[in-house]
Motif scaffolding. Structure first.
Motif, PDB file in Angstrom:
ATOM      1  N   CYS A   1     -11.040 -11.691  40.349  1.00  0.00           N
ATOM      2  CA  CYS A   1     -10.938 -11.005  39.049  1.00  0.00           C
ATOM      3  C   CYS A   1     -11.190 -11.980  37.905  1.00  0.00           C
ATOM      4  CB  CYS A   1      -9.565 -10.364  38.911  1.00  0.00           C
ATOM      5  SG  CYS A   1      -9.221  -9.050  40.111  1.00  0.00           S
TER       6      CYS A   1
ATOM      7  N   ASN B   1     -12.684  -7.216  30.168  1.00  0.00           N
ATOM      8  CA  ASN B   1     -11.797  -8.106  30.904  1.00  0.00           C
ATOM      9  C   ASN B   1     -11.905  -9.536  30.403  1.00  0.00           C
ATOM     10  OD1 ASN B   1     -10.794  -6.065  32.567  1.00  0.00           O
ATOM     11  ND2 ASN B   1     -12.392  -6.353  34.107  1.00  0.00           N
TER      12      ASN B   1
ATOM     13  N   ASN C   1      -6.194 -11.196  45.244  1.00  0.00           N
ATOM     14  CA  ASN C   1      -7.571 -11.608  44.956  1.00  0.00           C
ATOM     15  C   ASN C   1      -7.753 -11.870  43.457  1.00  0.00           C
ATOM     16  OD1 ASN C   1      -9.237 -11.009  47.653  1.00  0.00           O
ATOM     17  ND2 ASN C   1      -7.795  -9.323  47.359  1.00  0.00           N
ATOM     18  N   SER C   2      -6.769 -12.517  42.871  1.00  0.00           N
ATOM     19  CA  SER C   2      -6.816 -12.778  41.428  1.00  0.00           C
ATOM     20  C   SER C   2      -7.962 -13.712  41.047  1.00  0.00           C
ATOM     21  CB  SER C   2      -5.488 -13.365  40.949  1.00  0.00           C
ATOM     22  OG  SER C   2      -5.202 -14.581  41.650  1.00  0.00           O
TER      23      SER C   2
ATOM     24  N   THR D   1     -13.876  -4.846  43.528  1.00  0.00           N
ATOM     25  CA  THR D   1     -12.590  -4.756  42.821  1.00  0.00           C
ATOM     26  C   THR D   1     -12.182  -3.311  42.524  1.00  0.00           C
ATOM     27  OG1 THR D   1     -13.691  -4.989  40.665  1.00  0.00           O
ATOM     28  CG2 THR D   1     -12.935  -7.007  41.759  1.00  0.00           C
TER      29      THR D   1
ATOM     30  N   SER E   1      -5.514  -6.526  43.851  1.00  0.00           N
ATOM     31  CA  SER E   1      -5.830  -7.463  42.773  1.00  0.00           C
ATOM     32  C   SER E   1      -4.900  -8.668  42.764  1.00  0.00           C
ATOM     33  CB  SER E   1      -5.756  -6.746  41.416  1.00  0.00           C
ATOM     34  OG  SER E   1      -4.463  -6.194  41.210  1.00  0.00           O
ATOM     35  N   ARG E   2      -3.669  -8.518  43.270  1.00  0.00           N
ATOM     36  CA  ARG E   2      -2.727  -9.634  43.260  1.00  0.00           C
ATOM     37  C   ARG E   2      -3.141 -10.727  44.237  1.00  0.00           C
ATOM     38  NH1 ARG E   2       3.303  -6.779  42.918  1.00  0.00           N
ATOM     39  NH2 ARG E   2       2.963  -5.738  40.884  1.00  0.00           N
TER      40      ARG E   2
END
Length: 236
Positions: free
Chosen positions: A138, A197, A134-135, A124, A131-132
């Motif tokens: 996350c 996070n 592969n949310s 990441t 990141s959008r």
């Protein structure tokens, strides 16, 4: 035991270095503890190792949210439950050693969970990571951060996890203190980001508690202080 509470379960307290308790007595105590847990849950857990680890995770969450720890059973202060965490981790280590024989895949899963977390965290933070798209990765990192930290502290907080040389292995056996290149220290920045996070994800979802507190009619009892500084959330 305390006759005023409803959680009278004897937990074996063993020191792995200086205890003079026979191994047979420890095994008997662990068996009695498993029986008490099974009677409490109404079913025997598939894995006592993961049962203990999740118990520690939920206990830490309840402490973090400042929930009254005596609401369920009528006893247990913050200090005694904080000490309980270390005894539970030691007991989890015992169950992991048993799982190495009975369920080696399960023991390997527990030991390698923190490594998988660190690998995913490194992915990441790559320059070409989106990141959008592969949310899900996350979200998975945030949700698994607490357990990854616990298993890393339990299994990878003493020895050098980044060297396979014979010389370093011999040095590890002679040292009386944790190695400076142990995984928990080397990857602590990733673990801290994961915990932040996780906290941010729970806040974004509107989670206001641990999710495992029993709501009861406690009258006008005052909520226990969280022990952390209260931060005011300023609307921007």
């Amino acid at each position: 035991r305390n006759s005023r509470v409803n959680c009278n379960v004897i937990m074996p307290l063993v020191n792995s270095r200086s205890s003079k308790v026979p191994l047979v007595a420890v095994d008997v105590a662990l068996t009695e503890h498993q029986t008490a847990i099974s009677n409490l849950l109404g079913a025997r857990p598939k894995s006592m190792l993961w049962n203990i680890l999740h118990d520690v995770r939920f206990l830490i969450l309840r402490m973090a949210y400042g929930e009254p720890l005596n609401a369920d059973c009528g006893g247990g202060s913050l200090a005694s439950n904080a000490q309980l965490v270390f005894h539970q981790l030691l007991m989890a280590d015992m169950f992991e050693k048993d799982a190495q024989v009975d369920s080696p895949e399960m023991a390997q899963h527990a030991r390698n969970l923190s490594a998988g977390f660190l690998v995913a965290s490194a992915i990441t933070h790559a320059d070409d990571f989106n990141s959008r798209s592969n949310s899900q990765l996350c979200r998975g990192l945030a949700d698994s951060s607490t357990m990854a930290c616990l298993t890393c502290i339990l299994f990878h907080n003493t020895k050098d996890d980044y060297s396979s040389s014979v010389a370093s292995a011999a040095t590890e056996t002679e040292e009386t203190k944790p190695h400076p290149k142990r995984r928990w220290v080397v990857g602590r920045d990733y673990f801290l980001r994961g915990l932040l996070n996780c906290a941010g994800r729970r806040h974004a979802l509107g989670v206001e508690g641990s999710g495992c507190s029993v709501i009861r009619n406690t009258g006008n009892k005052r909520r226990r202080p969280a022990g952390f500084a209260d931060w005011d959330i300023v609307d921007e």
